[in-house]
Design a protein around this motif. Structure first.
Motif, PDB file in Angstrom:
ATOM      1  N   TYR A 185       0.840  -1.209   0.000  1.00 28.37           N
ATOM      2  CA  TYR A 185       0.000   0.000   0.000  1.00 28.37           C
ATOM      3  C   TYR A 185       0.872   1.256   0.000  1.00 28.37           C
ATOM      4  O   TYR A 185       0.551   2.252  -0.651  1.00 28.37           O
ATOM      5  N   SER A 196       1.788   3.033  -3.050  1.00 31.31           N
ATOM      6  CA  SER A 196       0.747   3.804  -3.735  1.00 31.31           C
ATOM      7  C   SER A 196       0.640   5.224  -3.169  1.00 31.31           C
ATOM      8  O   SER A 196      -0.108   6.045  -3.671  1.00 31.31           O
ATOM      9  N   ASN A 230      -2.449  -5.320   2.410  1.00 30.56           N
ATOM     10  CA  ASN A 230      -2.937  -4.561   1.249  1.00 30.56           C
ATOM     11  C   ASN A 230      -1.749  -4.401   0.295  1.00 30.56           C
ATOM     12  O   ASN A 230      -0.764  -3.777   0.701  1.00 30.56           O
ATOM     13  N   PRO A 231      -1.759  -4.940  -0.915  1.00 30.05           N
ATOM     14  CA  PRO A 231      -2.896  -5.441  -1.678  1.00 30.05           C
ATOM     15  C   PRO A 231      -3.054  -6.961  -1.729  1.00 30.05           C
ATOM     16  O   PRO A 231      -4.024  -7.429  -2.322  1.00 30.05           O
ATOM     17  N   PHE A 253      -7.110  -2.062 -18.005  1.00 26.45           N
ATOM     18  CA  PHE A 253      -7.795  -1.068 -17.187  1.00 26.45           C
ATOM     19  C   PHE A 253      -8.774  -0.257 -18.043  1.00 26.45           C
ATOM     20  O   PHE A 253      -9.939  -0.067 -17.691  1.00 26.45           O
ATOM     21  N   ASN A 311      -8.281  -2.141 -10.048  1.00 23.85           N
ATOM     22  CA  ASN A 311      -7.141  -1.625  -9.303  1.00 23.85           C
ATOM     23  C   ASN A 311      -5.911  -2.376  -9.804  1.00 23.85           C
ATOM     24  O   ASN A 311      -5.633  -3.484  -9.343  1.00 23.85           O
ATOM     25  N   ILE A 371       0.212  -0.290  -9.255  1.00 22.12           N
ATOM     26  CA  ILE A 371       0.103   0.815  -8.292  1.00 22.12           C
ATOM     27  C   ILE A 371       0.900   0.456  -7.034  1.00 22.12           C
ATOM     28  O   ILE A 371       1.454   1.321  -6.367  1.00 22.12           O
ATOM     29  N   TYR A 372       0.960  -0.846  -6.736  1.00 18.86           N
ATOM     30  CA  TYR A 372       1.541  -1.309  -5.464  1.00 18.86           C
ATOM     31  C   TYR A 372       2.958  -1.865  -5.610  1.00 18.86           C
ATOM     32  O   TYR A 372       3.625  -2.125  -4.612  1.00 18.86           O
ATOM     33  N   ARG A 397      -5.896  -6.052  -8.035  1.00 22.25           N
ATOM     34  CA  ARG A 397      -6.410  -6.168  -6.675  1.00 22.25           C
ATOM     35  C   ARG A 397      -7.920  -6.050  -6.729  1.00 22.25           C
ATOM     36  O   ARG A 397      -8.449  -5.005  -7.085  1.00 22.25           O
ATOM     37  N   SER A 437     -11.553  -6.175  -4.708  1.00 22.69           N
ATOM     38  CA  SER A 437     -12.094  -6.048  -3.355  1.00 22.69           C
ATOM     39  C   SER A 437     -13.503  -6.632  -3.327  1.00 22.69           C
ATOM     40  O   SER A 437     -14.305  -6.373  -4.226  1.00 22.69           O
TER      41      SER A 437
END
Ligand SMILES: Cc1ncc(COP(=O)(O)O)c(C=O)c1O
Length: 334
Positions: free
Chosen positions: A70, A73, A119-120, A284, A295, A299-300, A309, A311
């Motif tokens: 995380y 990010s 996370n993630p 994306f 996601n 990003i991570y 990722r 959720s």
């Protein structure tokens, strides 16, 4: 409760004392025995990280952390001229021995970790790994920031005790929050650490915002002291279990041959590896055009371009199913 609210004033620098006492009791249920003076109420765990970066870490410090994380990010640590140095993970959590390979960076280094429902990736660090990590960090004198914002969100069984319970020398700064369990908009979190550190960061917090909202602190106190928070967590866990099952089934139905993943034991996230090599950016954009917001893994961690990722916490159940169905179709067609 409205009748009990007296005119709101600034709270003490560390935060409302009754709330800190209630948080002490709550932390005891996790095996963390601390005092109200070792707790700072913050406006979410994110603010705790900000205060740590400004008040404790020096320019040029190294932050060891899971890769992905995380923290990659967020821009705050990099923009404060700190170096993020990623450690690999396996299904038992981050691999602490890897710290030895980065020996040259150890001076003025700290470790940031999300051991519980990471996370993630959703990974839960096993107990043995926690003990090993503490042993290595103690030996190498590396302080730890333990981010436990997902710790209450276990689904199958309670997670192993936090690293903080193994902290013999006051080298773990522990972060918790109501954002993931109750309400992100309340902006209430807490940091637990040695009194001297908490005092210093509470001064800094006073200079930053004169303390977190008194109203939010009183609302949080009410949740803890009435016992409603525990009750609420039981409901959240039941809901998460239902949602996780829906997401797992949909993944099996629609992405079985296209991707791989592990079942998370708690938290919000499923870390999905897409089998086909494809540009995250294209996936994306295609998904967005089809009404699915993804996601992307990069990003991570930059290299995690084959990961997504997902959720299962936020969207309604039908949308979770539909979203995964559409995702399967899109990947198939690319
Ligand atoms: C691991 C982790 N830490 C901290 C935060 C920030 O939480 P808060 O809303 O308490 O500031 C998040 C939010 O996404 C998170 O995932």
């Amino acid at each position: 409760m409205a009748a009990q609210i007296t005119p709101l004033s600034y709270e003490e620098p560390r935060g409302n004392e009754r709330l800190r006492i209630a948080i002490c009791r709550y932390l005891e249920t996790k095996g963390i025995y601390t005092s109200p003076s070792s707790i700072l109420i913050v406006s979410g765990a994110l603010q705790a990280l900000q205060l740590i970066s400004i008040g404790l870490l020096r320019k040029g410090s190294t932050i060891f952390l899971e890769r992905p994380s995380y923290l990659f990010s967020l821009s705050m640590f990099q923009s404060a001229e700190m170096k993020l140095s990623g450690l690999p993970m396996d299904d038992a959590g981050l691999i602490p021995n890897e710290i030895f390979k980065l020996k040259h960076q150890k001076e003025s280094a700290v470790l940031y970790t999300i051991p519980t429902f990471h996370n993630p990736t959703g990974i839960l660090m096993r107990e043995k790994r926690r003990i090993e990590l503490m042993r290595i960090c103690e030996k190498e004198q590396i302080p730890i920031i333990e981010d436990n914002v997902y710790g209450d969100l276990w689904i199958d069984m309670p997670p192993p005790a936090p690293l903080k319970t193994l902290d013999k020398y006051g080298s773990v700064l522990y972060l918790g929050s109501l954002s993931k369990t109750l309400s992100p908009g309340l902006r209430i979190g807490w940091m637990v650490g040695p009194e001297s550190v908490i005092e210093r960061l509470s001064d800094l917090k006073m200079q930053t915002d004169y303390g977190s909202s008194s109203l939010s602190q009183r609302v949080a106190l009410e949740w803890f002291s009435s016992g409603l928070y525990e009750e609420h967590l039981n409901n959240v866990r039941e809901q998460l279990k239902i949602r996780r099952e829906v997401a797992m089934q949909a993944l099996t139905d629609y992405l079985k041959r296209l991707a791989s993943w592990c079942e998370p034991k708690g938290g919000f996230f499923i870390w999905v590896k897409v089998s086909k090599q494809m540009q995250n950016k294209h996936l994306f954009e295609r998904a967005l055009a089809e009404g699915v917001l993804l996601n992307p893994g990069n990003i991570y961690a930059k290299e995690a371009y084959q990961y997504l990722r997902l959720s299962y916490a936020f969207a309604p159940i039908d949308e979770i199913k539909e979203g995964i169905y559409r995702l399967g179709k899109i990947i198939q067609s690319m």
